[in-house]
Design a protein around this motif. Structure first.
Motif, short mmCIF file in Angstrom:
data_model
loop_
_atom_site.label_atom_id
_atom_site.label_comp_id
_atom_site.label_asym_id
_atom_site.label_seq_id
_atom_site.Cartn_x
_atom_site.Cartn_y
_atom_site.Cartn_z
N ILE A 132 0.84 -1.19 0.00
CA ILE A 132 0.00 0.00 0.00
C ILE A 132 0.88 1.24 0.00
CG2 ILE A 132 -1.71 1.32 1.32
CD1 ILE A 132 -2.76 -1.37 2.37
N VAL A 133 0.56 2.17 -0.90
CA VAL A 133 1.31 3.42 -1.02
C VAL A 133 0.40 4.57 -0.60
CG1 VAL A 133 2.55 4.98 -2.56
CG2 VAL A 133 2.69 2.50 -2.92
N PHE A 134 0.74 5.23 0.49
CA PHE A 134 -0.01 6.41 0.93
C PHE A 134 0.51 7.62 0.15
CE2 PHE A 134 -0.41 3.47 4.45
CZ PHE A 134 -1.74 3.62 4.82
N THR A 135 -0.37 8.26 -0.62
CA THR A 135 0.04 9.41 -1.44
C THR A 135 -0.32 10.73 -0.74
OG1 THR A 135 -2.07 9.49 -2.63
CG2 THR A 135 -0.34 8.08 -3.55
N LYS A 136 0.25 11.83 -1.26
CA LYS A 136 -0.08 13.19 -0.83
C LYS A 136 0.21 13.42 0.65
CE LYS A 136 -3.51 13.29 -4.52
NZ LYS A 136 -4.82 13.71 -5.02
N ALA A 137 1.28 12.80 1.14
CA ALA A 137 1.64 12.91 2.56
C ALA A 137 1.99 14.34 2.95
CB ALA A 137 2.81 11.98 2.87
N GLN B 289 2.62 15.55 10.42
CA GLN B 289 3.12 14.21 10.74
C GLN B 289 2.14 13.48 11.66
OE1 GLN B 289 5.87 12.80 9.25
NE2 GLN B 289 5.04 10.94 10.17
N ALA B 290 1.53 14.21 12.58
CA ALA B 290 0.57 13.60 13.50
C ALA B 290 -0.66 13.09 12.74
CB ALA B 290 0.15 14.59 14.58
N GLN B 291 -1.16 13.90 11.80
CA GLN B 291 -2.32 13.49 10.99
C GLN B 291 -1.98 12.27 10.14
OE1 GLN B 291 -2.79 17.30 9.02
NE2 GLN B 291 -4.78 17.64 10.01
N LEU B 292 -0.77 12.28 9.57
CA LEU B 292 -0.32 11.16 8.74
C LEU B 292 -0.22 9.88 9.57
CD1 LEU B 292 0.76 10.24 5.95
CD2 LEU B 292 3.04 10.93 6.72
N ASN B 293 0.34 10.00 10.76
CA ASN B 293 0.46 8.83 11.64
C ASN B 293 -0.92 8.27 11.98
OD1 ASN B 293 3.22 9.15 11.65
ND2 ASN B 293 3.31 10.19 13.63
N ARG B 294 -1.87 9.17 12.24
CA ARG B 294 -3.23 8.75 12.56
C ARG B 294 -3.86 8.01 11.39
NH1 ARG B 294 -3.88 13.46 15.49
NH2 ARG B 294 -4.79 14.58 13.72
N ILE C 129 -2.36 6.35 8.93
CA ILE C 129 -1.74 5.03 8.75
C ILE C 129 -2.20 4.07 9.84
CG2 ILE C 129 0.46 3.79 8.73
CD1 ILE C 129 1.69 6.37 7.48
N THR C 130 -2.32 4.58 11.06
CA THR C 130 -2.79 3.75 12.17
C THR C 130 -4.23 3.29 11.93
OG1 THR C 130 -1.35 4.90 13.74
CG2 THR C 130 -3.23 3.70 14.67
N THR C 131 -5.07 4.21 11.45
CA THR C 131 -6.47 3.86 11.16
C THR C 131 -6.53 2.77 10.10
OG1 THR C 131 -7.20 6.11 11.66
CG2 THR C 131 -8.69 4.76 10.35
N TYR C 132 -5.72 2.92 9.05
CA TYR C 132 -5.69 1.92 7.97
C TYR C 132 -5.21 0.58 8.50
CZ TYR C 132 -6.69 2.25 3.02
OH TYR C 132 -7.32 2.19 1.81
N SER C 133 -4.14 0.62 9.27
CA SER C 133 -3.56 -0.62 9.81
C SER C 133 -4.54 -1.34 10.72
CB SER C 133 -2.27 -0.31 10.59
OG SER C 133 -1.32 0.29 9.74
N ARG C 134 -5.26 -0.56 11.55
CA ARG C 134 -6.22 -1.15 12.46
C ARG C 134 -7.36 -1.84 11.69
NH1 ARG C 134 -7.71 3.31 15.49
NH2 ARG C 134 -5.79 3.15 16.66
N GLN C 135 -7.82 -1.14 10.64
CA GLN C 135 -8.92 -1.71 9.86
C GLN C 135 -8.49 -2.99 9.13
OE1 GLN C 135 -11.53 1.05 8.45
NE2 GLN C 135 -12.83 -0.39 7.41
N LEU C 136 -7.29 -2.97 8.55
CA LEU C 136 -6.80 -4.16 7.85
C LEU C 136 -6.54 -5.31 8.81
CD1 LEU C 136 -4.29 -2.60 5.26
CD2 LEU C 136 -6.55 -3.54 4.80
N SER C 137 -6.14 -4.98 10.04
CA SER C 137 -5.83 -6.02 11.04
C SER C 137 -7.05 -6.85 11.40
CB SER C 137 -5.28 -5.37 12.32
OG SER C 137 -4.03 -4.79 12.05
N GLU C 138 -8.23 -6.31 11.12
CA GLU C 138 -9.46 -7.05 11.41
C GLU C 138 -9.59 -8.28 10.50
OE1 GLU C 138 -12.72 -4.33 11.10
OE2 GLU C 138 -11.95 -3.00 12.67
N GLU C 139 -8.93 -8.21 9.31
CA GLU C 139 -9.04 -9.32 8.35
C GLU C 139 -7.70 -9.98 8.06
OE1 GLU C 139 -11.33 -8.65 4.76
OE2 GLU C 139 -12.19 -6.86 5.64
N TRP C 140 -6.61 -9.26 8.29
CA TRP C 140 -5.28 -9.75 7.89
C TRP C 140 -4.45 -10.12 9.11
CZ3 TRP C 140 -3.50 -9.62 2.63
CH2 TRP C 140 -4.44 -9.10 1.73
N GLU C 141 -3.86 -11.30 9.06
CA GLU C 141 -2.94 -11.69 10.14
C GLU C 141 -1.64 -10.90 10.01
OE1 GLU C 141 -2.23 -15.86 10.52
OE2 GLU C 141 -4.37 -16.34 10.38
#
Length: 198
Positions: A139-144, A149-154, A156-168
């Motif tokens: 996954i490539v996050f564009t327009k960083a 930096q705090a918004q960007l971290n949030r 990526i964290t939101t994306y990671s959390r959502q994917l973690s629901e389905e991905w080991e």
């Protein structure tokens, strides 16, 4: 990786028309207007290589570019843009899925998502589709540069959390800004490592 040469090879209307080649292909895909052409131009250091358009959904073909005479960068059509007709939308879908599932030369797929937005349903569905079929992707996050930096971290964290629901195991993630050149080295170094693997 140093990009010594980047040349347009051809455009294909369907996967079966893609060039016969033994080169590994690294493809880029994402929702329309995610900044794909700008990212490709930034990665290759050629500002006009991929045509940047203010009209979302402009790329309607599979575009092949030969990099350093040793690998192919593939620009796939964007998905999920409502202003094209339903018939065209389904056409893009079959074009994309046919390439992604049947193109033997495809080595890795970079899925672009806009870092400014919450995870979009269509992106998550496409990512799930790739996982189901065992297609290697990151996954490539564009327009960083548009976020702190705090918004960007949030984001990526939101994306990671959502994917973690389905991905080991989460897919590899890259953070980019076409305007600032951010992420260029990481993506090109990753491709170089892939090319060195037998």
């Amino acid at each position: 990786m140093n990009i010594a040469s980047a040349t347009f090879q051809c455009s294909s209307q369907k996967a079966s028309q893609c060039p016969a080649s033994s080169m590994r292909e690294f493809a880029f895909i994402g929702r329309s207007n995610v900044g794909k052409s700008s990212l490709i131009n930034m990665l290759t250091g050629r500002p006009g290589l991929a045509k940047v358009s203010s009209t979302p959904g402009k790329t309607r073909l599979i575009n092949h570019f030969i990099i350093n005479e040793e690998w192919a960068l593939v620009d796939l059509p964007g998905y999920g843009y409502a202003k094209v007709s339903r018939r065209e939308r389904s056409g893009f879908s079959s074009l994309i899925t046919d390439y992604v599932l049947n193109r033997e030369q495809l080595y890795y797929l970079f899925v672009l998502v806009d870092s400014r937005h919450e995870p979009q349903k269509i992106d998550l569905e496409f990512i799930r589709f790739l996982g189901t079929h065992g297609v290697p992707f990151g996954i490539v996050f564009t327009k960083a540069d548009k976020l702190s930096q705090a918004q960007l971290n949030r984001s990526i964290t939101t994306y990671s959390r959502q994917l973690s629901e389905e991905w080991e195991e989460l897919p590899r993630m890259f953070v980019t800004s076409s305007e600032k050149g951010r992420g260029r080295e990481e993506i090109l170094d990753f491709i170089e490592i892939c090319l060195e693997q037998s």
